[in-house]
Motif scaffolding. Structure first.
Motif, PDB file in Angstrom:
ATOM      1  N   MET A  61     -59.042 123.808  69.366  1.00 28.17           N
ATOM      2  CA  MET A  61     -59.460 125.081  69.947  1.00 28.17           C
ATOM      3  C   MET A  61     -59.066 125.183  71.425  1.00 28.17           C
ATOM      4  O   MET A  61     -58.693 126.261  71.902  1.00 28.17           O
ATOM      5  N   LEU A  62     -59.130 124.082  72.148  1.00 28.84           N
ATOM      6  CA  LEU A  62     -58.692 124.092  73.550  1.00 28.84           C
ATOM      7  C   LEU A  62     -57.192 124.367  73.647  1.00 28.84           C
ATOM      8  O   LEU A  62     -56.735 125.062  74.561  1.00 28.84           O
ATOM      9  N   GLN A  63     -56.436 123.814  72.705  1.00 36.95           N
ATOM     10  CA  GLN A  63     -55.005 124.098  72.681  1.00 36.95           C
ATOM     11  C   GLN A  63     -54.754 125.584  72.411  1.00 36.95           C
ATOM     12  O   GLN A  63     -53.872 126.202  73.032  1.00 36.95           O
ATOM     13  N   ALA A  64     -55.531 126.160  71.491  1.00 35.57           N
ATOM     14  CA  ALA A  64     -55.391 127.589  71.184  1.00 35.57           C
ATOM     15  C   ALA A  64     -55.754 128.442  72.399  1.00 35.57           C
ATOM     16  O   ALA A  64     -55.093 129.454  72.693  1.00 35.57           O
ATOM     17  N   TRP A  65     -56.802 128.033  73.100  1.00 38.16           N
ATOM     18  CA  TRP A  65     -57.216 128.760  74.318  1.00 38.16           C
ATOM     19  C   TRP A  65     -56.121 128.685  75.379  1.00 38.16           C
ATOM     20  O   TRP A  65     -55.785 129.687  76.022  1.00 38.16           O
ATOM     21  N   GLU A  66     -55.528 127.489  75.547  1.00 42.23           N
ATOM     22  CA  GLU A  66     -54.456 127.338  76.532  1.00 42.23           C
ATOM     23  C   GLU A  66     -53.226 128.159  76.140  1.00 42.23           C
ATOM     24  O   GLU A  66     -52.552 128.742  76.992  1.00 42.23           O
ATOM     25  N   LEU A  67     -52.959 128.242  74.852  1.00 47.22           N
ATOM     26  CA  LEU A  67     -51.774 128.957  74.376  1.00 47.22           C
ATOM     27  C   LEU A  67     -51.945 130.470  74.469  1.00 47.22           C
ATOM     28  O   LEU A  67     -51.006 131.189  74.809  1.00 47.22           O
ATOM     29  N   THR A  68     -53.151 130.967  74.174  1.00 47.95           N
ATOM     30  CA  THR A  68     -53.365 132.416  74.068  1.00 47.95           C
ATOM     31  C   THR A  68     -54.203 133.012  75.187  1.00 47.95           C
ATOM     32  O   THR A  68     -54.147 134.220  75.423  1.00 47.95           O
ATOM     33  N   GLY A  69     -55.027 132.202  75.833  1.00 52.48           N
ATOM     34  CA  GLY A  69     -55.941 132.717  76.840  1.00 52.48           C
ATOM     35  C   GLY A  69     -57.164 133.399  76.258  1.00 52.48           C
ATOM     36  O   GLY A  69     -57.995 133.939  77.020  1.00 52.48           O
ATOM     37  N   GLU A  70     -57.345 133.367  74.924  1.00 52.22           N
ATOM     38  CA  GLU A  70     -58.485 134.030  74.301  1.00 52.22           C
ATOM     39  C   GLU A  70     -59.740 133.159  74.423  1.00 52.22           C
ATOM     40  O   GLU A  70     -59.780 132.029  73.940  1.00 52.22           O
ATOM     41  N   LYS A  71     -60.773 133.718  75.035  1.00 55.22           N
ATOM     42  CA  LYS A  71     -61.964 132.951  75.353  1.00 55.22           C
ATOM     43  C   LYS A  71     -62.724 132.486  74.116  1.00 55.22           C
ATOM     44  O   LYS A  71     -63.455 131.495  74.159  1.00 55.22           O
ATOM     45  N   ARG A  72     -62.560 133.197  72.989  1.00 53.30           N
ATOM     46  CA  ARG A  72     -63.322 132.811  71.802  1.00 53.30           C
ATOM     47  C   ARG A  72     -62.959 131.405  71.343  1.00 53.30           C
ATOM     48  O   ARG A  72     -63.776 130.708  70.752  1.00 53.30           O
ATOM     49  N   TYR A  73     -61.734 130.966  71.627  1.00 48.88           N
ATOM     50  CA  TYR A  73     -61.349 129.617  71.252  1.00 48.88           C
ATOM     51  C   TYR A  73     -62.070 128.587  72.121  1.00 48.88           C
ATOM     52  O   TYR A  73     -62.467 127.523  71.646  1.00 48.88           O
ATOM     53  N   LEU A  74     -62.250 128.906  73.398  1.00 49.50           N
ATOM     54  CA  LEU A  74     -63.023 128.027  74.274  1.00 49.50           C
ATOM     55  C   LEU A  74     -64.475 127.964  73.813  1.00 49.50           C
ATOM     56  O   LEU A  74     -65.101 126.894  73.815  1.00 49.50           O
ATOM     57  N   THR A  75     -65.013 129.096  73.390  1.00 47.27           N
ATOM     58  CA  THR A  75     -66.378 129.129  72.862  1.00 47.27           C
ATOM     59  C   THR A  75     -66.504 128.251  71.622  1.00 47.27           C
ATOM     60  O   THR A  75     -67.474 127.505  71.465  1.00 47.27           O
ATOM     61  N   GLU A  76     -65.514 128.345  70.726  1.00 50.21           N
ATOM     62  CA  GLU A  76     -65.521 127.496  69.531  1.00 50.21           C
ATOM     63  C   GLU A  76     -65.491 126.014  69.911  1.00 50.21           C
ATOM     64  O   GLU A  76     -66.170 125.183  69.299  1.00 50.21           O
ATOM     65  N   ALA A  77     -64.687 125.663  70.908  1.00 47.98           N
ATOM     66  CA  ALA A  77     -64.591 124.263  71.344  1.00 47.98           C
ATOM     67  C   ALA A  77     -65.957 123.762  71.825  1.00 47.98           C
ATOM     68  O   ALA A  77     -66.373 122.640  71.497  1.00 47.98           O
ATOM     69  N   GLU A  78     -66.669 124.596  72.581  1.00 45.42           N
ATOM     70  CA  GLU A  78     -67.981 124.173  73.094  1.00 45.42           C
ATOM     71  C   GLU A  78     -69.000 124.035  71.963  1.00 45.42           C
ATOM     72  O   GLU A  78     -69.814 123.102  71.948  1.00 45.42           O
ATOM     73  N   LYS A  79     -68.963 124.952  71.020  1.00 42.60           N
ATOM     74  CA  LYS A  79     -69.906 124.866  69.898  1.00 42.60           C
ATOM     75  C   LYS A  79     -69.679 123.586  69.102  1.00 42.60           C
ATOM     76  O   LYS A  79     -70.628 122.890  68.720  1.00 42.60           O
ATOM     77  N   ALA A  80     -68.419 123.270  68.834  1.00 45.43           N
ATOM     78  CA  ALA A  80     -68.110 122.062  68.071  1.00 45.43           C
ATOM     79  C   ALA A  80     -68.509 120.815  68.848  1.00 45.43           C
ATOM     80  O   ALA A  80     -69.055 119.861  68.279  1.00 45.43           O
ATOM     81  N   ALA A  81     -68.236 120.822  70.150  1.00 45.30           N
ATOM     82  CA  ALA A  81     -68.511 119.641  70.973  1.00 45.30           C
ATOM     83  C   ALA A  81     -69.971 119.217  70.902  1.00 45.30           C
ATOM     84  O   ALA A  81     -70.281 118.009  70.865  1.00 45.30           O
ATOM     85  N   MET A  82     -70.866 120.160  70.837  1.00 41.87           N
ATOM     86  CA  MET A  82     -72.288 119.824  70.844  1.00 41.87           C
ATOM     87  C   MET A  82     -72.717 119.095  69.571  1.00 41.87           C
ATOM     88  O   MET A  82     -73.781 118.472  69.526  1.00 41.87           O
ATOM     89  N   HIS A  83     -71.884 119.138  68.539  1.00 46.98           N
ATOM     90  CA  HIS A  83     -72.213 118.435  67.296  1.00 46.98           C
ATOM     91  C   HIS A  83     -71.770 116.975  67.320  1.00 46.98           C
ATOM     92  O   HIS A  83     -71.951 116.258  66.327  1.00 46.98           O
TER      93      HIS A  83
END
Length: 732
Positions: free
Chosen positions: A441-463
């Motif tokens: 998801m961080l790679q997707a965020w870096e590639l597209t700039g779409e914040k929802r991918y960063l949000t997904e990365a944070e949600k997954a990280a907490m697990h």
């Protein structure tokens, strides 16, 4: 709590009020006393609060030991006479500069000796004023042939924590003579814990009159009991680094990786056993001469990405990369809107002999690993990879939501039905996949700039929280997770992500082998600091090691401008140093043929082929039992670009066996290098000849002070450099 008679009798004897030590002293905040219990000699360490723990130095059942102690400048030497023979114990107490307790016990048997049972050597005593049972928690222990470690805390009465490490390298003489393995020798169940000699009743006895090391223990104490997972991970890393600094370490040797890469590249391209053709395209086999298993996308990308690293470093052009890239779109399924593990046009040839070898069954990490590699290609401008990556993201997110970021082992792509929920009953699924998904998801965020991918990365990280050492499922994925958490920390400044990166790294270093298996076939190859691919794998594996190596390089690169634990920098750089030294021994061409498995599980093993074995085993077992791993071919292609600096228009390169934070050339005759690592350990820097002529006059300076090197085999020049040094290299 249950325990044996040996434990209860020892605990009672050490609590006798009239027991007088034969020696006592103080070192740092701890008191140390040596006791003679007749058939055993014990060292008792006392915390400042009065809690105690005992370590057995020598043992002779139903005996009366004769103990003499001689104090020397830096240690104590105990001579102990017994019915078994003559013991010698060398004991070094902790100091301010070296806070590690170390003792070595050697026995010269009086006659040939078999040992059907040897009780474990640690007794937690608790308070000196109370005979009640001390309560404690074992955080981790040795599994298989991993490090001979035991990390635990004494919780009631609350005292502190201990990391105990048996230097199993020193036991090679015992293991060789008795034909035993050092695996699973350190551990136990509370309160009966520690190291137990491998039993020899069915094996060869120890010979009379010959000295054998029976224990070589390194112990570091802490007055802290970690009160949460983050504190535990950080304490483990810090204590392990302290023990590591005191541990004797094998010397490393320079391996000329350009030659190995050339041989490996030729065999990878030219060997028919590495390839299969399907529907007009060429695909890498997973294993040499494995024509049964259909092509896998993970295999193609696991070779392609290291080849890309090499091409970017060397400027070479490799036609083989075009073949592989051309095959990638064939793995995409329009029906399911995702890349598939198996080639869709050959998946129906799977015979289902294993749970995952079914057309629509996905191993959870197998989806995200190819996506990670596709994202790397996309970020370098590859349009085909970008489309495959972006077109598959929604499916991967849907799967994550379906499983609430807690992935099983296997599931079906079409229905998301769980095929296998847990790695073992009660152990849960693939617990490091949330970190791998966050990385994607961080790679997707870096590639597209779409914040929802960063949000997904944070949600997954907490697990990743709450998993402890069980977080580690597969080595490369846990290492990728560590890097993703560090990136999240840098982006968000939330401390939880830095702590989670340490938790991932604690899992990685919990699964290494801090000893050299110098017995049996193990004499033929180095094993120190080798990494196991899975939390229960019986062997080390080239593919996972190569990817962890690259992931840890990236971790240090991301960490160069932020504060991280010094222990982390030390352990990462030392792992890298030893991998660069020993990774060549995954190639069967480096090993004697008699130690290679004649009939592997998959494909065949060609001892003359420069394609790495998947698996290296304990010294009593043959290696290559799984097969010769084509997707582990990235080994040399990952090492060369990260450890050799090309010097334009000069007949030499610069090699370091530590990672570099950076290097720069301002002139044609000037190179500045910043080393990673810790200045308490030296690494190797070499000026490596690349042409037939003489090397130019080279000068090496550390912090503007010149150092002198030595000429080595091949006409290279070698220098010892402290970690974390600023180096200037100039030539005329």
């Amino acid at each position: 709590m249950n325990a044996s008679p040996w434990f209860w009798n020892t605990k009672a004897a050490l609590h006798l009020p009239d027991l007088i030590p034969v020696y006592k002293t103080t070192a740092g905040n701890y008191d140390f006393k040596i006791y003679d219990l007749g058939d055993s000699c014990w060292l008792v360490a006392r915390w400042p609060d009065g809690n105690q723990i005992a370590f057995r130095l020598a043992y002779s059942p139903n005996d009366r030991l004769q103990i003499t102690i001689k104090e020397r400048k830096n240690d104590l030497r105990l001579k102990i006479g017994s019915l078994l023979g003559d013991y010698e114990v060398v004991l070094t107490l902790p100091t301010e500069n070296r806070p590690v307790l170390h003792y070595t016990t050697r026995l010269t048997p009086a006659s040939t000796l078999l040992s059907p049972y040897w009780p474990r050597d640690i007794v937690p005593l608790g308070s000196g004023e109370s005979e009640s049972m001390a309560e404690g928690q074992i955080h981790t222990r040795q599994v298989g042939t991993r490090s001979g470690q035991l990390y635990f805390s004494m919780n009631q009465p609350k005292a502190g924590s201990v990391l105990y490490l048996q230097n199993l390298t020193a036991l090679a003489g015992y293991n060789q003579q008795t034909e035993t393995s050092a695996g699973d020798s350190v551990g136990g169940e509370w309160p009966e814990i520690g190291f137990g000699l491998p039993p020899t009743i069915k094996n060869k006895p120890l010979a009379a009159g010959k000295s054998y090391t029976l224990s070589d223990a390194f112990i570091v104490f802490s007055e802290e009991v970690p009160d949460d997972e983050a504190a535990m991970a950080q304490q483990y890393l810090n204590l392990l680094a302290e023990v590591y600094l005191a541990l004797p370490k094998p010397a490393t040797n320079y391996t000329h990786w350009p030659d190995i890469l050339g041989k490996g590249l030729k065999d990878l391209i030219d060997s028919p056993g590495c390839w299969v053709q399907l529907d007009g395209h060429h695909y890498f086999n997973a294993y040499v001469s494995d024509y049964v298993t259909p092509p896998e996308i993970m295999v193609q990308l696991a070779v392609l990405l290291p080849l890309l690293d090499y091409v970017e470093w060397s400027g070479a052009e490799l036609e083989v990369m075009k073949k592989v890239k051309a095959s990638l779109p064939s793995f995409y399924s329009e029906k399911y809107s995702t890349i598939m593990r198996w080639h869709p046009k050959a998946a129906d040839t799977l015979e289902g002999e294993e749970e995952q070898k079914q057309p629509l069954v996905m191993d959870s990490w197998y989806l995200h690993h190819p996506l990670l590699n596709l994202s790397r290609l996309a970020l370098k401008g590859d349009k085909v990879a970008r489309k495959l990556f972006l077109d598959s993201l929604e499916f991967s997110i849907r799967v994550a939501h379906h499983f609430d970021y807690k992935w099983p082992v296997f599931y079906k792509v079409d229905t998301l039905e769980v095929v296998k929920a847990e790695t073992q009953p009660g152990k849960g699924g693939e617990k490091d996949v949330p970190g791998l998904f966050a990385h994607v998801m961080l790679q997707a965020w870096e590639l597209t700039g779409e914040k929802r991918y960063l949000t997904e990365a944070e949600k997954a990280a907490m697990h990743l929280r709450g998993q402890g050492f069980d977080l580690f499922y597969q080595a490369n994925n846990t290492a990728f997770s560590a890097g993703a958490m560090l990136r999240l920390y840098k982006i968000t400044k939330k401390e939880i992500y830095r702590q989670l990166s340490y938790l991932c790294l604690a899992g990685v270093f919990n699964n290494v082998k801090l000893w050299d298996c110098d017995y049996g076939y193990g004499k033929n190859f180095p094993t120190f600091f080798a990494l196991f691919p899975l939390n229960d794998a019986p062997y080390t594996a080239v593919y996972e090691e190569q990817e962890v190596f690259c992931a840890l390089h990236d971790y240090l690169r991301n960490a160069q401008d932020i504060e991280i634990l010094p222990s982390v920098r030390l352990l990462i750089t030392e792992y890298v140093r030893y991998l660069v030294d020993r990774a060549a021994y995954y190639y069967p061409t480096m090993l004697p043929k008699e130690m290679l498995q004649e009939k592997p599980k998959i494909g065949e093993v060609d001892p003359n082929l420069w394609i790495a074995l998947e698996d290296l085993h304990d010294g009593w077992e043959k290696s290559g039992q799984v097969g010769q791993e084509v997707y582990g071919a990235g080994n040399a292609f990952g090492i060369l670009p990260r450890h050799y600096i090309r010097i334009p228009d000069q007949p030499f390169m610069v090699f370091t066996d530590y990672p570099l934070y950076r290097f720069s050339t301002r002139k044609q005759d000037y190179l500045h290098v910043r080393m990673a690592g810790d200045n308490r350990i030296d690494c190797r820097l070499m000026v490596v000849k690349t042409g037939p002529g003489k090397l130019p006059g080279v000068e090496v300076h550390i912090n503007h002070k010149p150092i002198h090197g030595k000429k080595s085999k091949g006409g290279h020049f070698e220098y010892l450099i402290p970690g974390n040094a600023e180096i200037t290299i100039s030539w005329k």
